[in-house]
Design a protein around this motif. Structure first.
Motif, PDB file in Angstrom:
ATOM      1  N   ALA A 291     -41.877 -19.772  16.160  1.00 13.45           N
ATOM      2  CA  ALA A 291     -41.025 -20.147  16.537  1.00 13.45           C
ATOM      3  C   ALA A 291     -40.722 -18.155  17.075  1.00 13.45           C
ATOM      4  CB  ALA A 291     -40.149 -20.949  16.361  1.00 13.45           C
ATOM      5  N   ALA A 292     -40.610 -17.561  15.897  1.00 21.44           N
ATOM      6  CA  ALA A 292     -40.070 -16.128  15.577  1.00 21.44           C
ATOM      7  C   ALA A 292     -40.845 -15.984  16.843  1.00 21.44           C
ATOM      8  CB  ALA A 292     -40.137 -15.834  14.246  1.00 21.44           C
ATOM      9  N   ALA A 293     -42.665 -16.033  16.979  1.00 21.60           N
ATOM     10  CA  ALA A 293     -43.047 -15.194  18.118  1.00 21.60           C
ATOM     11  C   ALA A 293     -42.972 -15.897  19.397  1.00 21.60           C
ATOM     12  CB  ALA A 293     -45.093 -15.337  18.192  1.00 21.60           C
ATOM     13  N   GLY A 294     -42.411 -16.761  19.536  1.00 22.63           N
ATOM     14  CA  GLY A 294     -41.673 -17.371  21.387  1.00 22.63           C
ATOM     15  C   GLY A 294     -40.120 -16.086  21.287  1.00 22.63           C
ATOM     16  N   THR A 295     -39.511 -16.463  19.968  1.00 18.94           N
ATOM     17  CA  THR A 295     -38.132 -15.527  19.831  1.00 18.94           C
ATOM     18  C   THR A 295     -38.116 -14.226  20.881  1.00 18.94           C
ATOM     19  OG1 THR A 295     -37.244 -17.269  18.691  1.00 18.94           O
ATOM     20  CG2 THR A 295     -36.159 -15.242  18.517  1.00 18.94           C
ATOM     21  N   VAL A 296     -39.103 -13.881  20.009  1.00 22.80           N
ATOM     22  CA  VAL A 296     -39.650 -12.087  19.892  1.00 22.80           C
ATOM     23  C   VAL A 296     -39.994 -11.679  21.268  1.00 22.80           C
ATOM     24  CG1 VAL A 296     -40.530 -10.051  19.007  1.00 22.80           C
ATOM     25  CG2 VAL A 296     -39.364 -11.643  17.692  1.00 22.80           C
ATOM     26  N   THR A 297     -41.356 -12.900  21.992  1.00 19.68           N
ATOM     27  CA  THR A 297     -41.826 -12.789  22.857  1.00 19.68           C
ATOM     28  C   THR A 297     -40.530 -12.367  24.417  1.00 19.68           C
ATOM     29  OG1 THR A 297     -43.746 -13.545  22.865  1.00 19.68           O
ATOM     30  CG2 THR A 297     -43.351 -13.562  24.994  1.00 19.68           C
ATOM     31  N   LEU A 298     -39.783 -13.764  24.671  1.00 14.56           N
ATOM     32  CA  LEU A 298     -38.359 -14.047  25.444  1.00 14.56           C
ATOM     33  C   LEU A 298     -37.294 -12.608  24.989  1.00 14.56           C
ATOM     34  CD1 LEU A 298     -37.413 -17.621  25.007  1.00 14.56           C
ATOM     35  CD2 LEU A 298     -38.688 -16.071  26.541  1.00 14.56           C
ATOM     36  N   ILE A 299     -37.810 -12.425  23.641  1.00 18.23           N
ATOM     37  CA  ILE A 299     -36.450 -10.907  23.494  1.00 18.23           C
ATOM     38  C   ILE A 299     -37.463  -9.421  24.666  1.00 18.23           C
ATOM     39  CG2 ILE A 299     -35.897  -8.910  22.406  1.00 18.23           C
ATOM     40  CD1 ILE A 299     -35.018 -11.497  20.337  1.00 18.23           C
ATOM     41  N   ILE A 300     -38.441  -9.702  24.800  1.00 17.71           N
ATOM     42  CA  ILE A 300     -38.797  -8.586  24.914  1.00 17.71           C
ATOM     43  C   ILE A 300     -38.634  -8.311  26.452  1.00 17.71           C
ATOM     44  CG2 ILE A 300     -41.406  -7.505  25.517  1.00 17.71           C
ATOM     45  CD1 ILE A 300     -41.887  -8.041  22.126  1.00 17.71           C
ATOM     46  N   TYR A 301     -38.926  -9.706  27.103  1.00 16.47           N
ATOM     47  CA  TYR A 301     -39.008 -10.047  27.768  1.00 16.47           C
ATOM     48  C   TYR A 301     -37.673  -9.578  29.320  1.00 16.47           C
ATOM     49  CZ  TYR A 301     -38.903 -12.575  32.415  1.00 16.47           C
ATOM     50  OH  TYR A 301     -38.427 -13.173  33.795  1.00 16.47           O
ATOM     51  N   LEU A 302     -36.474 -10.279  27.811  1.00 17.26           N
ATOM     52  CA  LEU A 302     -34.996 -10.167  28.290  1.00 17.26           C
ATOM     53  C   LEU A 302     -34.836  -8.579  28.389  1.00 17.26           C
ATOM     54  CD1 LEU A 302     -32.218 -10.954  29.178  1.00 17.26           C
ATOM     55  CD2 LEU A 302     -31.605 -10.787  26.448  1.00 17.26           C
ATOM     56  N   ALA A 303     -35.551  -7.266  27.161  1.00 20.33           N
ATOM     57  CA  ALA A 303     -35.207  -6.007  26.710  1.00 20.33           C
ATOM     58  C   ALA A 303     -36.185  -5.250  28.578  1.00 20.33           C
ATOM     59  CB  ALA A 303     -35.509  -5.566  25.829  1.00 20.33           C
ATOM     60  N   LYS A 304     -37.057  -5.884  28.898  1.00 24.20           N
ATOM     61  CA  LYS A 304     -38.121  -5.049  29.775  1.00 24.20           C
ATOM     62  C   LYS A 304     -36.427  -6.117  31.266  1.00 24.20           C
ATOM     63  CE  LYS A 304     -42.214  -5.537  28.653  1.00 24.20           C
ATOM     64  NZ  LYS A 304     -43.733  -5.930  28.453  1.00 24.20           N
ATOM     65  N   GLY A 305     -36.248  -7.241  31.490  1.00 25.96           N
ATOM     66  CA  GLY A 305     -35.391  -7.019  32.762  1.00 25.96           C
ATOM     67  C   GLY A 305     -34.409  -6.251  32.644  1.00 25.96           C
ATOM     68  N   ILE A 306     -33.862  -5.417  31.502  1.00 26.94           N
ATOM     69  CA  ILE A 306     -32.529  -4.723  31.458  1.00 26.94           C
ATOM     70  C   ILE A 306     -33.018  -3.277  31.597  1.00 26.94           C
ATOM     71  CG2 ILE A 306     -31.368  -4.493  29.897  1.00 26.94           C
ATOM     72  CD1 ILE A 306     -30.792  -6.513  28.915  1.00 26.94           C
ATOM     73  N   LYS A 307     -34.096  -3.297  31.412  1.00 28.75           N
ATOM     74  CA  LYS A 307     -34.959  -1.624  31.680  1.00 28.75           C
ATOM     75  C   LYS A 307     -34.592  -1.568  33.034  1.00 28.75           C
ATOM     76  CE  LYS A 307     -37.901   1.021  29.713  1.00 28.75           C
ATOM     77  NZ  LYS A 307     -39.090   1.414  29.341  1.00 28.75           N
ATOM     78  N   ALA A 308     -35.518  -2.234  33.662  1.00 29.33           N
ATOM     79  CA  ALA A 308     -35.362  -2.438  35.214  1.00 29.33           C
ATOM     80  C   ALA A 308     -34.326  -2.736  35.743  1.00 29.33           C
ATOM     81  CB  ALA A 308     -36.888  -3.825  35.377  1.00 29.33           C
ATOM     82  N   ASP A 309     -33.191  -3.125  35.862  1.00 33.15           N
ATOM     83  CA  ASP A 309     -32.196  -2.724  36.170  1.00 33.15           C
ATOM     84  C   ASP A 309     -31.430  -2.266  36.156  1.00 33.15           C
ATOM     85  OD1 ASP A 309     -30.138  -5.084  38.033  1.00 33.15           O
ATOM     86  OD2 ASP A 309     -29.224  -4.955  35.973  1.00 33.15           O
ATOM     87  N   LYS A 310     -31.462  -1.588  35.384  1.00 38.95           N
ATOM     88  CA  LYS A 310     -30.888   0.009  35.128  1.00 38.95           C
ATOM     89  C   LYS A 310     -31.132   0.844  35.663  1.00 38.95           C
ATOM     90  CE  LYS A 310     -28.669  -0.259  30.698  1.00 38.95           C
ATOM     91  NZ  LYS A 310     -28.597   0.303  28.890  1.00 38.95           N
ATOM     92  N   ALA A 311     -32.531   1.063  36.150  1.00 37.28           N
ATOM     93  CA  ALA A 311     -33.250   1.557  36.760  1.00 37.28           C
ATOM     94  C   ALA A 311     -33.323   1.699  37.831  1.00 37.28           C
ATOM     95  CB  ALA A 311     -35.024   1.592  36.120  1.00 37.28           C
ATOM     96  N   SER A 312     -33.553   0.406  38.732  1.00 37.19           N
ATOM     97  CA  SER A 312     -33.057   0.325  40.259  1.00 37.19           C
ATOM     98  C   SER A 312     -31.263   0.505  40.183  1.00 37.19           C
ATOM     99  CB  SER A 312     -33.399  -1.410  40.012  1.00 37.19           C
ATOM    100  OG  SER A 312     -32.059  -2.234  39.703  1.00 37.19           O
TER     101      SER A 312
END
Length: 68
Positions: free
Chosen positions: A42-63
């Motif tokens: 369950a923690a691995a799934g949570t960390v995976t979703l947090i990384i996905y969210l961080a990549k989305g925020i980074k891409a949004d800021k870059a755009s």
């Protein structure tokens, strides 16, 4: 990545539910091992979703910086 994180969290939560309700029928060593494994999944799934969210925020800021 989003699907993988959601699947891992679902499997971890399902395993947690199984080990929470099955604790009366198995020995403590088996129970604690299964409980810890399900927590790790369950923690691995949570960390995976947090990384996905961080990549989305980074891409949004870059755009947003591209339009300035």
């Amino acid at each position: 990545m989003k699907i993988l994180g959601a699947v891992l969290m679902f499997i971890g939560a399902l395993m947690l539910a199984i080990f929470m309700f099955a604790d009366l029928t198995m020995s403590f060593n088996i129970w604690i091992t299964g409980f810890l494994i399900s927590m790790v999944i369950a923690a691995a799934g949570t960390v995976t979703l947090i990384i996905y969210l961080a990549k989305g925020i980074k891409a949004d800021k870059a755009s947003k910086n591209d339009f300035k």
